[in-house]
Design an enzyme around this catalytic site. Structure first.
Site, short mmCIF file in Angstrom:
data_model
loop_
_atom_site.label_atom_id
_atom_site.label_comp_id
_atom_site.label_asym_id
_atom_site.label_seq_id
_atom_site.Cartn_x
_atom_site.Cartn_y
_atom_site.Cartn_z
N PRO A 170 8.35 -30.20 -4.37
CA PRO A 170 6.95 -30.13 -3.99
C PRO A 170 6.81 -29.80 -2.52
O PRO A 170 7.24 -30.55 -1.66
CB PRO A 170 6.42 -31.54 -4.28
CG PRO A 170 7.56 -32.29 -4.91
CD PRO A 170 8.80 -31.58 -4.55
N GLU A 171 6.21 -28.65 -2.27
CA GLU A 171 5.88 -28.25 -0.91
C GLU A 171 4.38 -28.44 -0.75
O GLU A 171 3.73 -29.03 -1.62
CB GLU A 171 6.31 -26.79 -0.68
CG GLU A 171 7.80 -26.58 -1.01
CD GLU A 171 8.27 -25.14 -0.82
OE1 GLU A 171 7.61 -24.39 -0.06
OE2 GLU A 171 9.26 -24.76 -1.44
#
Length: 274
Positions: free
Chosen positions: A2-3
């Site tokens: 997850p960015e």
DNA sequence: AAAGATGTTGCAAC
DNA sequence: GGTTGCAACATCTT
């Protein structure tokens, strides 16, 4: 995984389910996931109301009125899932928050167990937030500030962009996508970029991130939002995960190299070395 | 079937 | 400051 866009999507999908709700119980199935500064424990959160939830770089921050903060980092494979208590508990679930007397649960699941849940006092949170570990948000920084921060930065542009102290929230997928849009080679020296190139980089950074948020992030393997739904931005990737496939712009074969230890995909024609 | 790769980041070593 | 390599861990691919 997850960015920035994925974490933003998770926060948005979580918010309506948890805001204003009271924590009634916390089950810790894997203790090492919980971090504290010595003071504080899950017990301190029982009976407290969640008054705010927001993203800080790739971190998810929960505010409990008004003494405690919880900072969650999902690292590679962490997930936060809103569930009903009667739903079966999936494998790799490590922490379960029960809300409103057990009507609803938020479950922390993490296959690789790299992520953590950090319980902090308001003071500890502010100290961390104002420390030098995290730079400005890529979507909030102004063009002049971006150019000023970039000036005098040594090293490869990809490494600079991945550095959370430079900007908070970019990761491997989006750096590759942004550099492709900006037509900049990932190994270009940051201090060799022209003002024009740096300006394009800034614009493409914001465009790519906004588009990725719009499409609810990229699901390349484990990523889902808090309702278990996958993102769709992976269908728009130009380079990430497309090694040896033709560039969608020019047809040239996408190359994969290693830049500061990270797998890096780029188009050798669109992103010429200078 | 063993080896290598996977979106993160903090640390040690240089 | 900057870099590299490695560690944390489970799973999937080569």
């Amino acid at each position: 995984m997850p960015e920035l866009p994925e974490v933003e999507t998770i926060v948005r999908s979580l918010r309506p389910h948890i805001l204003g709700r009271k924590v009634s119980e916390i089950k810790v199935l894997l203790p090492k996931i919980i971090h504290t500064e010595g003071l504080g424990s899950t017990e301190d959160l029982i009976g407290q109301t969640i008054t705010n939830i927001f993203r800080w770089g790739k971190n998810i921050v929960l505010e409990f009125s008004p003494n405690w903060y919880v900072r969650i980092h999902l690292k590679m494979t962490g997930q936060l899932l809103v569930s009903l208590p009667e739903e079966p508990i999936p494998k790799h679930t490590h922490v379960i928050f029960s809300l409103d007397g057990g009507k609803i649960e938020v479950r922390y699941r993490d296959i690789r167990q790299f992520g953590y849940i950090h319980i902090m006092t308001a003071g500890e949170w502010k100290k961390w937030r104002d420390g030098n570990f995290v730079g400005p948000d890529p979507l909030e920084i102004s063009l002049p500030s971006f150019l000023a921060r970039l000036a005098g930065k040594r090293g490869k542009i990809k490494s600079v962009l991945l550095n959370q102290a430079f900007l908070r929230g970019l990761g491997n997928i989006y750096v590759d996508e942004i550099l492709h849009q900006a037509k900049i080679h990932p190994e270009s020296s940051a201090d060799h970029l022209s003002t024009e190139e740096a300006t394009t980089l800034y614009q493409k950074m914001q465009q790519v991130l906004q588009a990725a948020i719009w499409h609810q992030g990229s699901s390349v393997s484990d990523y889902v939002d808090s309702s278990g739904k996958q993102g769709e931005y992976q269908y728009y990737h130009q380079v990430y995960g497309r090694a040896n496939l033709p560039c969608r712009q020019c047809g040239t074969r996408i190359e994969r190299i290693r830049v500061s230890g990270r797998s890096t995909c780029f188009c050798p024609k669109c992103q010429r070395r200078r």
